[in-house]
Design an enzyme around this catalytic site. Structure first.
Site, PDB file in Angstrom:
ATOM      1  N   ASP A  22      35.922  32.714  38.405  1.00 35.04           N
ATOM      2  CA  ASP A  22      34.384  33.320  38.245  1.00 35.04           C
ATOM      3  C   ASP A  22      33.295  32.071  38.447  1.00 35.04           C
ATOM      4  OD1 ASP A  22      33.183  35.660  37.526  1.00 35.04           O
ATOM      5  OD2 ASP A  22      32.923  35.312  35.496  1.00 35.04           O
ATOM      6  N   ASN A  70      36.766  45.966  38.563  1.00 32.07           N
ATOM      7  CA  ASN A  70      36.126  45.030  40.008  1.00 32.07           C
ATOM      8  C   ASN A  70      35.982  46.219  40.941  1.00 32.07           C
ATOM      9  OD1 ASN A  70      36.908  41.532  39.364  1.00 32.07           O
ATOM     10  ND2 ASN A  70      35.148  42.444  38.877  1.00 32.07           N
TER      11      ASN A  70
END
Ligand code: IPE
Ligand code: IPE
Ligand code: MG
Length: 250
Positions: A22, A70
């Site tokens: 991330d 996503n």
């Protein structure tokens, strides 16, 4: 300066490390760059982490590369990520083979754009015989999707008399998951300061140790990985028992 790897206990190396990569977007933003540049730089971190894991003797490295959620990102970013995936797989294939890396994937692979699923399947086939380490890419992956799919398949097998409801055990559920041939991770790393799981391996992390670091993924390197392993090695994994029992169990 001494090498971190020298102080690690070689008898306590996790077999499986999973990573929520991330912070690519924040890394790019801090530099006034486009988010996609952050993702592209993240490929170097993948290379470094894979190399460190191999060096240490980790057997499985799972990387969360694209979640089902996503897809909600701007189209330009999603398209860019898919292109990066195809390029990276194609560019890295020879090196994966040279280094004995077996590539595999979890997630809804057929739900990816065709160019991605084809290059991925090709690389999986091409590296299938490699034995040094298994690199598991979580792509179009969501743990709730995986568990829901397993429940559907188990229910079908019960309806078709292939299975009795009384035969549904922990290990049977395991065998319906996409990770069926992969041991549960002992360690889960998340970079970039967020303390959440984001729909990743919910079943498989029942007894996993978590390690969070503020380092953004594009800055993550060998020493960051080894630091995480060092931290893991200092922990006592009790599995419901008390400390004293662990000493007598040895
Ligand atoms: C991780 O970085 C990569 C993917 C989720 C594909 P992010 O893109 O989530 O970066 P941040 O969290 O916005 O910084
Ligand atoms: C999790 O990161 C997914 C991947 C690393 C591929 P996100 O950045 O998408 O997670 P949230 O949305 O911040 O929880
Ligand atoms: Mg993020």
């Amino acid at each position: 300066m001494s090498d971190l790897i020298d102080i690690l206990d070689k008898n306590k190396v996790p077999k499986h490390v999973a990573v929520i990569m991330d912070g690519n977007g924040r890394w790019a933003k801090e530099r006034g760059q486009n988010r996609l540049e952050g993702h592209a730089m993240g490929v170097d971190s993948v290379r470094a982490t894979l190399k460190a894991a191999r060096e240490l003797g980790v057997s499985y490295l799972t990387l969360y590369a694209f979640s089902t959620e996503n897809w909600s990102r701007p189209k330009e970013e999603v398209d860019g990520l898919m292109d990066l995936l195809v390029h990276s797989i194609t560019n890295e294939l020879d090196e994966l083979n040279e280094n004995g890396v077996r590539l595999t994937a979890i997630g809804d692979i057929d739900g990816l754009p065709e160019k991605c699923s084809l290059s991925l399947k090709n690389a999986i086939k091409d590296t299938a015989k490699n034995k040094q380490i298994t690199l598991v890419l979580a792509l179009n992956y969501s743990s709730k999707w995986e568990i829901t799919k397993a429940i559907q398949e188990i229910s079908n097998d019960v309806s078709n008399n292939k299975l009795l409801a009384s035969e549904i055990t922990d290990s049977l559920v395991n065998s319906y998951l996409s990770t069926k041939e992969i041991p549960d991770p002992e360690l889960l790393i998340r970079t970039s300061g967020e303390h959440r799981i984001s729909n990743f391996l919910l079943w498989q992390i029942a007894y996993t140790e978590f390690y969070f670091t503020d380092v953004h993924w594009p800055d993550f390197r060998r020493d960051d990985f080894l630091e995480a392993i060092l931290d893991y090695q200092k922990r006592e994994r009790r599995f419901g028992k008390v400390s004293e029992q662990l000493i007598t169990d040895k």
